[in-house]
Design a protein around this motif. Structure first.
Motif, PDB file in Angstrom:
ATOM      1  N   ARG A  91       0.588  -1.323  -0.022  1.00  0.00           N
ATOM      2  CA  ARG A  91      -0.029   0.110  -0.062  1.00  0.00           C
ATOM      3  C   ARG A  91       0.772   1.209   0.064  1.00  0.00           C
ATOM      4  O   ARG A  91       0.453   2.180  -0.699  1.00  0.00           O
ATOM      5  CB  ARG A  91      -0.958   0.116   1.303  1.00  0.00           C
ATOM      6  CG  ARG A  91      -1.703   1.020   1.287  1.00  0.00           C
ATOM      7  CD  ARG A  91      -2.633   1.101   2.405  1.00  0.00           C
ATOM      8  NE  ARG A  91      -3.359   2.313   2.722  1.00  0.00           N
ATOM      9  CZ  ARG A  91      -4.338   2.352   3.684  1.00  0.00           C
ATOM     10  NH1 ARG A  91      -4.781   1.335   4.682  1.00  0.00           N
ATOM     11  NH2 ARG A  91      -5.116   3.281   3.861  1.00  0.00           N
ATOM     12  N   ALA A  92       2.094   1.223   0.738  1.00  0.00           N
ATOM     13  CA  ALA A  92       2.996   2.417   0.627  1.00  0.00           C
ATOM     14  C   ALA A  92       3.607   2.698  -0.553  1.00  0.00           C
ATOM     15  O   ALA A  92       3.448   3.721  -0.930  1.00  0.00           O
ATOM     16  CB  ALA A  92       3.632   2.248   1.873  1.00  0.00           C
ATOM     17  N   ALA A 101       0.738   4.189  -2.845  1.00  0.00           N
ATOM     18  CA  ALA A 101       0.165   5.380  -2.583  1.00  0.00           C
ATOM     19  C   ALA A 101       1.575   6.471  -2.712  1.00  0.00           C
ATOM     20  O   ALA A 101       1.180   7.594  -3.203  1.00  0.00           O
ATOM     21  CB  ALA A 101       0.121   5.461  -0.858  1.00  0.00           C
ATOM     22  N   ALA A 102       2.775   5.943  -2.567  1.00  0.00           N
ATOM     23  CA  ALA A 102       3.810   6.913  -2.802  1.00  0.00           C
ATOM     24  C   ALA A 102       3.928   7.351  -4.266  1.00  0.00           C
ATOM     25  O   ALA A 102       4.250   8.547  -4.588  1.00  0.00           O
ATOM     26  CB  ALA A 102       5.214   6.103  -2.290  1.00  0.00           C
ATOM     27  N   ARG A 120       6.642  11.260  11.828  1.00  0.00           N
ATOM     28  CA  ARG A 120       6.426  10.436  10.905  1.00  0.00           C
ATOM     29  C   ARG A 120       6.475  11.089   9.431  1.00  0.00           C
ATOM     30  O   ARG A 120       6.240  12.237   9.275  1.00  0.00           O
ATOM     31  CB  ARG A 120       4.950   9.861  11.346  1.00  0.00           C
ATOM     32  CG  ARG A 120       4.836   8.931  12.296  1.00  0.00           C
ATOM     33  CD  ARG A 120       3.416   8.344  12.305  1.00  0.00           C
ATOM     34  NE  ARG A 120       2.214   9.372  12.237  1.00  0.00           N
ATOM     35  CZ  ARG A 120       1.150   9.280  11.929  1.00  0.00           C
ATOM     36  NH1 ARG A 120       0.866   7.827  11.621  1.00  0.00           N
ATOM     37  NH2 ARG A 120       0.183  10.080  11.957  1.00  0.00           N
ATOM     38  N   VAL A 132       4.710  10.841   7.014  1.00  0.00           N
ATOM     39  CA  VAL A 132       3.240  11.154   6.679  1.00  0.00           C
ATOM     40  C   VAL A 132       3.136  12.821   6.972  1.00  0.00           C
ATOM     41  O   VAL A 132       2.401  13.653   6.419  1.00  0.00           O
ATOM     42  CB  VAL A 132       2.239  10.220   6.884  1.00  0.00           C
ATOM     43  CG1 VAL A 132       2.149  10.164   8.496  1.00  0.00           C
ATOM     44  CG2 VAL A 132       1.085  10.975   6.303  1.00  0.00           C
ATOM     45  N   THR A 149       8.395  10.383  -0.826  1.00  0.00           N
ATOM     46  CA  THR A 149       7.777   9.206  -1.463  1.00  0.00           C
ATOM     47  C   THR A 149       8.786   8.558  -2.206  1.00  0.00           C
ATOM     48  O   THR A 149       8.527   7.151  -2.522  1.00  0.00           O
ATOM     49  CB  THR A 149       6.724   9.781  -2.411  1.00  0.00           C
ATOM     50  OG1 THR A 149       7.087  10.824  -3.389  1.00  0.00           O
ATOM     51  CG2 THR A 149       5.570  10.392  -1.594  1.00  0.00           C
ATOM     52  N   LEU A 172      10.286   6.202  -0.148  1.00  0.00           N
ATOM     53  CA  LEU A 172       9.314   5.144   0.396  1.00  0.00           C
ATOM     54  C   LEU A 172       9.113   4.221  -0.809  1.00  0.00           C
ATOM     55  O   LEU A 172       9.176   2.926  -0.560  1.00  0.00           O
ATOM     56  CB  LEU A 172       7.941   5.796   0.517  1.00  0.00           C
ATOM     57  CG  LEU A 172       7.570   6.473   1.853  1.00  0.00           C
ATOM     58  CD1 LEU A 172       6.293   7.182   1.774  1.00  0.00           C
ATOM     59  CD2 LEU A 172       7.775   5.670   2.913  1.00  0.00           C
ATOM     60  N   ALA A 194      -2.535  11.494   1.908  1.00  0.00           N
ATOM     61  CA  ALA A 194      -1.170  11.251   2.414  1.00  0.00           C
ATOM     62  C   ALA A 194      -1.420  10.541   4.045  1.00  0.00           C
ATOM     63  O   ALA A 194      -1.001   9.628   4.253  1.00  0.00           O
ATOM     64  CB  ALA A 194       0.001  12.044   2.523  1.00  0.00           C
ATOM     65  N   LEU A 198      -0.864   6.685   4.289  1.00  0.00           N
ATOM     66  CA  LEU A 198       0.481   6.485   4.857  1.00  0.00           C
ATOM     67  C   LEU A 198       0.467   6.690   6.264  1.00  0.00           C
ATOM     68  O   LEU A 198       1.541   6.655   7.058  1.00  0.00           O
ATOM     69  CB  LEU A 198       1.515   7.176   4.053  1.00  0.00           C
ATOM     70  CG  LEU A 198       1.592   7.160   2.675  1.00  0.00           C
ATOM     71  CD1 LEU A 198       2.765   8.423   2.187  1.00  0.00           C
ATOM     72  CD2 LEU A 198       2.276   5.831   2.257  1.00  0.00           C
ATOM     73  N   ARG A 199      -0.665   6.531   7.170  1.00  0.00           N
ATOM     74  CA  ARG A 199      -0.753   6.781   8.526  1.00  0.00           C
ATOM     75  C   ARG A 199      -0.040   5.864   9.110  1.00  0.00           C
ATOM     76  O   ARG A 199       0.401   6.209  10.456  1.00  0.00           O
ATOM     77  CB  ARG A 199      -1.982   6.712   8.989  1.00  0.00           C
ATOM     78  CG  ARG A 199      -2.993   5.427   8.931  1.00  0.00           C
ATOM     79  CD  ARG A 199      -4.309   5.763   9.190  1.00  0.00           C
ATOM     80  NE  ARG A 199      -5.207   4.426   9.191  1.00  0.00           N
ATOM     81  CZ  ARG A 199      -5.716   4.241   7.938  1.00  0.00           C
ATOM     82  NH1 ARG A 199      -5.759   5.034   6.867  1.00  0.00           N
ATOM     83  NH2 ARG A 199      -6.320   2.947   7.982  1.00  0.00           N
ATOM     84  N   ARG A 238       3.088   4.633   8.569  1.00  0.00           N
ATOM     85  CA  ARG A 238       4.663   4.618   8.253  1.00  0.00           C
ATOM     86  C   ARG A 238       5.239   5.484   9.541  1.00  0.00           C
ATOM     87  O   ARG A 238       4.703   6.530   9.999  1.00  0.00           O
ATOM     88  CB  ARG A 238       4.999   5.635   7.155  1.00  0.00           C
ATOM     89  CG  ARG A 238       4.388   5.077   5.764  1.00  0.00           C
ATOM     90  CD  ARG A 238       4.921   3.750   5.477  1.00  0.00           C
ATOM     91  NE  ARG A 238       6.377   3.738   5.378  1.00  0.00           N
ATOM     92  CZ  ARG A 238       7.134   2.553   4.816  1.00  0.00           C
ATOM     93  NH1 ARG A 238       6.636   1.533   4.708  1.00  0.00           N
ATOM     94  NH2 ARG A 238       8.527   2.950   4.709  1.00  0.00           N
TER      95      ARG A 238
END
Length: 505
Positions: A274-275, A278-279, A338, A340, A387, A390, A494, A498-499, A501
């Motif tokens: 997912r990261a 999303a990145a 973080r 994010v 990103t 990531l 984000a 990305l919560r 991370r």
């Protein structure tokens, strides 16, 4: 274990030492040259057109073929680096880039110049994913890797800023081809130092290369990139739609083949992270916002304020430096909070910058525009820096080249879409505003209005230019409003995607 060169750094995780930092300095060399090569062509274009007399179609291909082939070949070259060695590909690509630069500089005809620029594009596609993948291999410590990627990206930004300044000096003293020779000694230095400072890395079990997959990847990316570039120059039309449709069909066939074969060209499993997904999305749309501003700022400085190209270039330097500061601060802040939170906080800061851009007027607003653009750029830059980190961190080491290529492809598409969307918005607003004055020779752009004003009496010319500048500025304001909305959405996205991370410290 992956094969290593005799001088390679140990593969165990740990903090990078002097050799790795020296290697990072070497990896910034091709990034600097690629950034310079993008911007100097715009300065050299009038000179080479006067010398080579290209047709209108040839002029377009001279301008577009380089970025077109870079974007189209990134995925292929990223995978080639994973299979055959990233350092080896970087050296071969650097040598090819130097040769192509010489061919470009001494091109005797428009056709030869187009061919040389095409070779430059293919060679350039070997350099970007190789440098980013090698950074991922060399810097296994998260904090150091984040800072290394920030240096890599800052070098690119400074290269774009330095291009007009260095190119302008070169063109004042030498012929148009001299600007393309700037990269030759730099690439020679890369070829000499890379074997000493950079480790080699390749996938230990790559499997045989799948030629149909390579063909399908090119058949998907090249039409898609062409559609984006045509959208930026000519707006939507049959050619854009046909190219986009062809790219989508080939892309669908490419994805289906990757799912069937045992050793795919592109590991689609990366997108299950997912990261990672999303990145890539945040990177794409963050660069749309950045390049919309960078596309319109020089036009406002030259066509609304009335600055010369060199003066406009100097005024953009503080803006680029603000972006550079933002990119270098991002990984430092991500050590304590973080990533994010850094991305979302930067997005919120950039909203304030875009709001200032939305309030710019056609007269007396240069400080407002420069301040707003600098704030927006400083706030956006954590997105591509973090990103990208990531993306590199999420990919297995043996797939780092493929991941880097996807990151770079998203970046190229973001650049093209940013220019296309900003140009389309300004053109639409400009047309609507000037249409309210029947019989006005304002044309379709502010450049058209300037050309028409040269044929009018002074009073009529002043009225025309006032109308056209007001219309262009209204388009710029609309882009500022749209940018503020986009950055609000990206910041919220984000925080949602990305919560989980954690900080890298």
């Amino acid at each position: 274990m992956p094969p290593q060169s005799p001088t390679a750094a140990p593969a165990r995780p740990g903090r990078a030492g002097p050799r790795e930092w020296a290697g990072l300095a070497v990896l910034t060399l091709p990034v600097l040259v690629l950034a310079l090569d993008v911007s100097v062509l715009f300065l050299a274009a009038p000179h080479l057109e006067a010398d080579l007399r290209p047709s209108a179609a040839q002029s377009l291909w001279i301008m577009d073929i380089y970025g077109f082939l870079i974007a189209g070949f990134l995925v292929t070259m990223g995978t080639v680096g994973d299979r055959f060695g990233r350092r080896r590909l970087l050296i071969v690509g650097g040598a090819a880039f130097a040769v192509a630069s010489v061919l470009t500089a001494y091109a005797p005809s428009a056709g030869t110049l187009i061919a040389a620029r095409a070779l430059l594009g293919v060679a350039g596609a070997t350099l970007m994913p190789s440098t980013l993948a090698l950074i991922g291999s060399m810097f296994t410590d998260a904090r150091q890797r984040g800072f290394a990627i920030a240096v890599w990206m800052t070098t690119m930004m400074l290269g774009v800023a330095a291009g007009p300044l260095v190119g302008g000096v070169m063109l004042e003293h030498f012929w148009w081809g001299s600007v393309f020779l700037l990269g030759v000694p730099v690439m020679a230095l890369l070829v000499l130092l890379a074997p000493v400072t950079l480790p080699e890395y390749r996938d230990p079990a790559p499997g045989a290369p799948d030629l149909p997959s390579i063909a399908l990847s090119l058949a998907a990316l090249l039409p898609a990139v062409y559609a984006v570039k045509q959208l930026a120059t000519d707006g939507p039309g049959p050619v854009v739609l046909a190219s986009a449709a062809a790219g989508l069909l080939a892309g669908r066939a490419f994805v289906r083949r990757q799912r069937r074969i045992p050793h795919p060209l592109l590991d689609l499993g990366l997108f299950r992270d997912r990261a990672f997904s999303a990145a890539l999305g945040l990177l794409l749309f963050g660069l749309v916002a950045i390049n919309a501003l960078e596309y319109l700022l020089p036009q406002y400085l030259q066509l609304v304020v009335g600055l010369s190209p060199s003066e406009a270039g100097l005024w953009t330097v503080p803006v680029i430096l603000a972006g550079a500061v933002g990119s270098l601060l991002a990984p430092v802040l991500a050590r304590y909070v973080r990533p994010v939170s850094v991305i979302a906080g930067g997005a919120l800061l950039s909203v304030a910058g875009f709001v200032l851009v939305a309030r710019v007027e056609s007269t007396g607003s240069l400080p407002v525009l420069l301040t707003g653009t600098a704030i927006a750029l400083a706030g956006i830059t954590p997105i591509p820096v973090l990103t990208t980190d990531l993306v590199v961190a999420a990919a297995p080491k043996e797939k780092a080249g493929s991941a880097a290529a996807l990151s770079e492809t998203g970046g190229e598409l973001g650049i093209g879409l940013g220019v296309a969307l900003a140009g389309s918005v300004v053109a639409a607003v400009y047309g609507a505003r000037t249409a309210a004055a029947p019989g006005s020779p304002a044309g379709e752009s502010l450049s058209d209005a300037h050309a028409a004003a040269e044929r009018l009496p002074d009073e009529a010319a002043d009225e025309l230019l006032h109308l056209a500048r007001e219309a262009f500025t209204a388009g710029l304001n609309t882009v500022g409003t749209a940018g503020a909305i986009l950055m609000t959405v990206l910041g919220a996205g984000a925080l949602t995607l990305l919560r989980r991370r954690k900080a890298s410290g």
